[in-house]
Write an enzyme that holds these catalytic residues in place. Structure first.
Site, short mmCIF file in Angstrom:
data_model
loop_
_atom_site.label_atom_id
_atom_site.label_comp_id
_atom_site.label_asym_id
_atom_site.label_seq_id
_atom_site.Cartn_x
_atom_site.Cartn_y
_atom_site.Cartn_z
N LYS A 79 1.05 -1.12 -0.33
CA LYS A 79 0.10 -0.27 0.04
C LYS A 79 0.71 1.04 -0.03
O LYS A 79 1.96 1.04 0.50
CB LYS A 79 -0.75 -0.09 1.09
CG LYS A 79 -2.18 1.07 1.30
CD LYS A 79 -2.74 0.98 2.61
CE LYS A 79 -3.97 1.76 2.61
NZ LYS A 79 -5.09 2.00 3.57
N SER A 154 -9.49 1.96 3.45
CA SER A 154 -8.82 2.31 2.30
C SER A 154 -7.90 1.45 1.58
O SER A 154 -7.30 2.15 0.62
CB SER A 154 -8.13 3.56 2.93
OG SER A 154 -7.01 3.02 4.15
N SER A 178 -10.34 -0.76 6.80
CA SER A 178 -9.24 -0.79 5.33
C SER A 178 -8.72 -2.36 5.17
O SER A 178 -8.63 -1.04 3.78
CB SER A 178 -8.73 0.48 5.86
OG SER A 178 -8.58 1.66 5.84
#
Length: 494
Positions: A79, A154, A178
């Site tokens: 990420k 996210s 997330s």
């Protein structure tokens, strides 16, 4: 090689048996990214040259007969809020456009120690604030099961990369769901470990008492393997626990006979989609058939977790993001009069609307006159919720719920309805508020979209999560179903 169905642990066996080279694996995954990522938008950066160079180096180690690491030759996506040396770390924000990390996060150090290879950095909601990856300031990401729908957030890019065969494993962050929510939406396995199990060193902070780095994989064994590789104490993160890390991937068992599993009634009330409810109830029956003792329970204060979470998370975000001021590093406005103007305009222009909304909320609840009414009360509620969860975990080995109240929603469906977006995290935020571990695994399909089952347990009992999840997975086929990304009958507007 079928990149859609082969697992990381099988890939490693193939490498060990010299059925395939690391370079062949790397090229296959890069070809897959070239093939589908124009539609999906999982990646913000792909390290093609570095990946191939590292793959060739690892192949030489094989030829020399050297000992292979646990993640040897496995392509892993990261990420874009977790630092990888000499790669961008933008948090999908205009504020950090062009920023290159000078060092590795602790989890990346561990991946490299175990000889995994980093394929690239994945898209996300800006500064990890969002539940759909629509808040990225860089690009739009799409769900591989339906290109008209969001992948969740996210860590949406990380979930896409695994679900679509663009990476074997992925690392994300989970502040309020997330990792688990996009794992549910994309039909993969996602773990938020106990707060303190994995070092946060090198991850850009959002909510420091809530953030946790976690793992995303195609099945439970892969998730367990990556988790054991990146867990452990780190002196650079004082919140990490000085505890031995179990060999999660070696202790998996389908046998859960006698295990006590609680079903909190508050997680099955108003707002839960009927078809999602049915899928989760059917999953519970599978666990019962496998020998688990199922009993309804109650965690009444859990309904206050979402409100407490958004107050605490926003307060911590307003403090953590103060460092992005247009002066020390990051985006700087070109139209300013003085130093104060630089700060004001750089943040106004460099930060997106959701990030600014949470900074404003956080600053408000921390301000004089409102601190006691909001922030202090939220902390008290958090403590009470934690106490209830600790009590319930004394009675049960694990508790089970839906991961999300719905399947993946359509792009733009909730973007303007902030409360509707926030409610998609209603079942996931309690694990962050309390710090307990939680995992999402695929447990069904509703109208062609994956459904996630959430399993929670007590502090540092990830081994229980993995065993319950593995028992279910070995009795069902949901984890092996993959999306047909090549369908051309959808008008997804690209």
């Amino acid at each position: 090689m079928n990149y859609m169905t082969i697992t990381a642990h099988k890939l490693k066996d193939m490498i060990k048996n010299r059925e395939i080279s690391v370079e062949e694996i790397a090229r296959t995954y890069l070809d897959r990214v070239d093939e589908v990522d124009g539609k999906l938008g999982a990646y913000l950066y792909v390290a093609s040259e570095g990946l191939l160079q590292k793959a060739k180096e690892l192949d030489k180690k094989i030829s020399r007969g050297e000992i292979l690491g646990k993640l040897f030759g496995i392509p892993i996506s990261v990420k874009d809020n977790i630092s990888v040396e000499n790669m961008q770390n933008t948090c999908a924000s205009r504020m950090l456009t062009g920023y290159i990390s000078p060092y590795d996060a602790h989890v990346v150090e561990k991946i490299k120690f175990h000889q995994g290879i980093i394929i690239g950095k994945t898209n996300m909601d800006e500064f990890a604030m969002g539940s759909s990856t629509e808040n990225s300031s860089i690009k739009l990401s799409r769900n591989p099961w339906d290109l008209n729908r969001v992948p969740g957030g996210s860590s949406g890019g990380s979930a896409i990369s695994v679900a679509a065969g663009e990476a074997a494993l992925s690392i994300g962050t989970d502040t309020g769901g997330s990792i688990r929510q996009p794992a549910s939406f994309c039909g993969v396995v996602g773990l938020k470990p106990t707060y303190g199990r994995i070092s946060r060193y090198g991850a850009v902070a959002f909510g420091s008492t809530l953030d946790q780095i976690g793992t995303i994989a195609a099945d439970v064994e892969d998730c367990a393997l990556l988790t054991e590789c990146i867990s452990g104490m780190d002196k650079r993160d004082f919140t990490t626990a000085d505890m031995e890390v179990p060999k999660y991937s070696k202790s998996l068992s389908k046998d859960i006979k006698g295990m006590r599993i609680g079903i909190p009634k508050e997680y099955f009330g108003e707002g839960l989609n009927d078809k999602v409810r049915k899928s989760v109830e059917e999953a519970i029956l599978v666990l019962k058939e496998n020998g688990a003792q199922i009993k309804e329970c109650s965690i009444p204060l859990s309904e206050y977790a979402l409100a407490a979470y958004y107050i605490i998370a926003s307060a911590e975000a307003s403090s953590n993001l103060a460092r992005f001021d247009g002066i020390r590093y990051g985006y700087r406005s070109k139209n300013f009069k003085d130093a104060v103007d630089i700060y004001f305009k750089s943040r106004s222009e460099g930060l997106g609307s959701e990030v600014k909304r949470r900074i404003v909320l956080g600053t408000y609840v921390l301000s004089e006159g409102y601190y006691d009414d909001y922030y202090k009360k939220a902390l008290k509620v958090r403590k009470l919720i934690r106490n209830q969860f600790e009590d319930i975990m004394k009675e049960f080995h694990a508790i089970i719920s839906p991961t999300c109240p719905t399947t993946a929603f359509k792009i733009d469906e909730k973007k303007e309805d902030v409360m509707a977006m926030y409610l998609s995290d209603i079942y996931t935020v309690p694990a962050n508020i309390t710090g307990i571990p939680a995992i999402s695994i695929p447990c069904g399909m509703v109208d062609g979209l994956p459904v996630g089952l959430q399993i929670m347990s007590g502090y540092f009992r990830e081994n229980i999560l993995f065993n319950v999840a593995y028992s279910f997975e070995q009795s069902t086929k949901w984890h092996s179903i993959t999306p047909d990304i090549q369908k051309e009958d959808r008008n997804y507007g690209i």
